[in-house]
Structures are given as C-alpha cells and as structure tokens.
Design a protein around this motif. Sequence first.
Motif, PDB file in Angstrom:
ATOM      1  N   TYR A  88       0.849  -1.211   0.000  1.00 40.61           N
ATOM      2  CA  TYR A  88       0.000   0.000   0.000  1.00 40.61           C
ATOM      3  C   TYR A  88       0.877   1.250   0.000  1.00 40.61           C
ATOM      4  O   TYR A  88       0.529   2.271  -0.585  1.00 40.61           O
ATOM      5  CB  TYR A  88      -0.913  -0.042   1.229  1.00 40.61           C
ATOM      6  N   SER A  89       2.040   1.138   0.647  1.00 41.12           N
ATOM      7  CA  SER A  89       2.952   2.298   0.736  1.00 41.12           C
ATOM      8  C   SER A  89       3.522   2.682  -0.623  1.00 41.12           C
ATOM      9  O   SER A  89       4.083   3.771  -0.765  1.00 41.12           O
ATOM     10  CB  SER A  89       4.083   1.994   1.720  1.00 41.12           C
ATOM     11  N   LEU A  90       3.398   1.811  -1.608  1.00 37.83           N
ATOM     12  CA  LEU A  90       3.921   2.124  -2.952  1.00 37.83           C
ATOM     13  C   LEU A  90       2.810   2.614  -3.890  1.00 37.83           C
ATOM     14  O   LEU A  90       3.036   2.815  -5.080  1.00 37.83           O
ATOM     15  CB  LEU A  90       4.616   0.897  -3.550  1.00 37.83           C
ATOM     16  N   TYR A  91       1.617   2.751  -3.337  1.00 38.54           N
ATOM     17  CA  TYR A  91       0.484   3.304  -4.106  1.00 38.54           C
ATOM     18  C   TYR A  91       0.112   4.655  -3.485  1.00 38.54           C
ATOM     19  O   TYR A  91      -0.221   4.722  -2.303  1.00 38.54           O
ATOM     20  CB  TYR A  91      -0.732   2.375  -4.019  1.00 38.54           C
ATOM     21  N   ALA A  92       0.158   5.712  -4.291  1.00 43.10           N
ATOM     22  CA  ALA A  92      -0.212   7.046  -3.783  1.00 43.10           C
ATOM     23  C   ALA A  92      -1.636   7.374  -4.200  1.00 43.10           C
ATOM     24  O   ALA A  92      -2.062   7.026  -5.307  1.00 43.10           O
ATOM     25  CB  ALA A  92       0.742   8.097  -4.333  1.00 43.10           C
ATOM     26  N   ASP A  93      -2.361   8.045  -3.323  1.00 41.21           N
ATOM     27  CA  ASP A  93      -3.728   8.486  -3.644  1.00 41.21           C
ATOM     28  C   ASP A  93      -3.696   9.521  -4.758  1.00 41.21           C
ATOM     29  O   ASP A  93      -2.864  10.429  -4.748  1.00 41.21           O
ATOM     30  CB  ASP A  93      -4.378   9.151  -2.410  1.00 41.21           C
ATOM     31  N   LEU A  94      -4.630   9.405  -5.690  1.00 41.29           N
ATOM     32  CA  LEU A  94      -4.792  10.447  -6.713  1.00 41.29           C
ATOM     33  C   LEU A  94      -5.887  11.403  -6.240  1.00 41.29           C
ATOM     34  O   LEU A  94      -6.843  10.967  -5.580  1.00 41.29           O
ATOM     35  CB  LEU A  94      -5.176   9.811  -8.055  1.00 41.29           C
ATOM     36  N   PRO A  95      -5.772  12.685  -6.560  1.00 42.55           N
ATOM     37  CA  PRO A  95      -6.740  13.672  -6.063  1.00 42.55           C
ATOM     38  C   PRO A  95      -8.195  13.311  -6.405  1.00 42.55           C
ATOM     39  O   PRO A  95      -9.083  13.431  -5.580  1.00 42.55           O
ATOM     40  CB  PRO A  95      -6.329  14.972  -6.765  1.00 42.55           C
ATOM     41  N   GLY A  96      -8.435  12.805  -7.611  1.00 44.95           N
ATOM     42  CA  GLY A  96      -9.821  12.506  -7.992  1.00 44.95           C
ATOM     43  C   GLY A  96     -10.267  11.098  -7.612  1.00 44.95           C
ATOM     44  O   GLY A  96     -11.323  10.641  -8.049  1.00 44.95           O
ATOM     45  N   GLY A  97      -9.478  10.407  -6.823  1.00 40.62           N
ATOM     46  CA  GLY A  97      -9.781   9.011  -6.477  1.00 40.62           C
ATOM     47  C   GLY A  97      -8.884   8.070  -7.250  1.00 40.62           C
ATOM     48  O   GLY A  97      -8.334   8.434  -8.287  1.00 40.62           O
TER      49      GLY A  97
END
Length: 193
Positions: A103-112
């Motif tokens: 999960y630490s290698l996946y960043a949230d995108l602003p629009g989801g």
Amino acid sequence: MARILAFNGSPRKGGNTSTLIRNILDGARSEGADTQEVRLHEIDQKGCKGCLGCRTNPGTCAQKDGLSPFLEDIKNCDGLVVGCPIYMYRISGQMKLFIDRLYSLYADLPGGGYESLVPPGKTYALITTQGAPDPDQYKKSIRYLAGFTGSGLGFVEVGRIVHTNSHASPAEASPKLLACAYEIGRKLIKNNS
Ligand SMILES: Cc1cc2nc3c(=O)[nH]c(=O)nc-3n(C[C@H](O)[C@H](O)[C@H](O)COP(=O)(O)O)c2cc1C
C-alpha cells in the motif's frame, strides 16, 4: 547490470514455488543479471499496522522490520518475480502480509484511485502453485496477486506459470516446467522481452 528481485510466499525451502523461482533466477543470471530471492517466511516481516502514514508520506512504510529494505528495493530493481502457493483457496498468509505493505507504494490520486510510485518499465513474472488440477480454479486469487504485485505497480509481465496438480506432478520432476521457468527468467532481462 540488471537487478532482479524475487519474493517467495512459500515457507517450504525445497517446494514447488522455490524450485520455479530458482529456475527463473537461473535464467535471469544467464543473461548477466544480479538476482536476489526474499523468502517472506524467513524475514522478520510484520503486518501493516494501519497507521495510514503512507497516505500522507507516500512511498514510505512506517512499519520498520525485515521487509523495509526490500520495499525500497522494489523501486530500484529492474525486474520483479513473485511466487506463491495456494493455501485454503487463496494466497499464503506470508504473501498477504507482503501485499498489505505494498500500500505504501500506491499514492492516492486527487480525484480518487491510485498511482504507482514504482518507476515504470520494469519487468515482472508470476509463479503460483496448487494441488488442484484446474488452472482456473483460483483465478480470482491469482488475478488479485498479479494485480497488486505486478500490473498495479506498473510492472510489465513477461511470463507466468500456474503450476497445477503439484502433489502428483512436482515442479522438480518436470523438465518442461523448469525450462519454461528458465526462459521466463531470460525474458525478464529487457532486451529479451
Ligand atoms: C495449508 C495448506 C493449504 C492448501 N490449500 C490448498 C487449496 O486450497 N487448493 C489447492 O489446490 N492446494 C492447496 N494446498 C496445496 C499447495 O497449494 C501445493 O502443495 C503447493 O504446490 C505448495 O507450494 P510449495 O510446494 O511451494 O510449498 C494447500 C497446502 C497447504 C500446506
């Protein structure tokens, strides 16, 4: 020199997952790669602690343990191998702990949704092994495994083995399977894919 990193979700040293990963890494080394296998059962790997620190500090897992340096290595390697047995219709527990930490290698995108923090263009190979004969029996689990450890992070898959009927036909006894694994290992090196 290309660097190939393998994560092994089986606790069995001489088992099918280990045999097939070994042959993949042999193939990669035959093309000049430097290889390393991480046996998830043997490192001090803790589960995700749910702190969500990686949402505010993307790319960094606050859980510090034996997996920490290898999470960093995923960003720097040239190719990744993931191998896992099917346990109770799903991936092994060791592999699930590993996936949660990704999960630490996946960043949230602003629009989801998410974006991978792993630089693009790296190669990927997958091994699963199961006692059951039908290669499609656990396809949802295998799709999940390949999704989170491979395509979701931006890796480009060059080969996959779904090893079935492993009790009657162990990988070690199948020259065809071993050769297939070796060839996948060669393909992990970019010029060959
Ligand atoms: C705890 C446990 C649960 C298992 N559950 C399944 C299963 O649900 N379906 C299946 O086809 N094989 C199952 N197996 C068999 C393994 O997937 C199979 O033996 C596999 O080849 C083991 O991989 P390894 O040789 O790398 O350890 C199970 C084995 C164990 C030890």
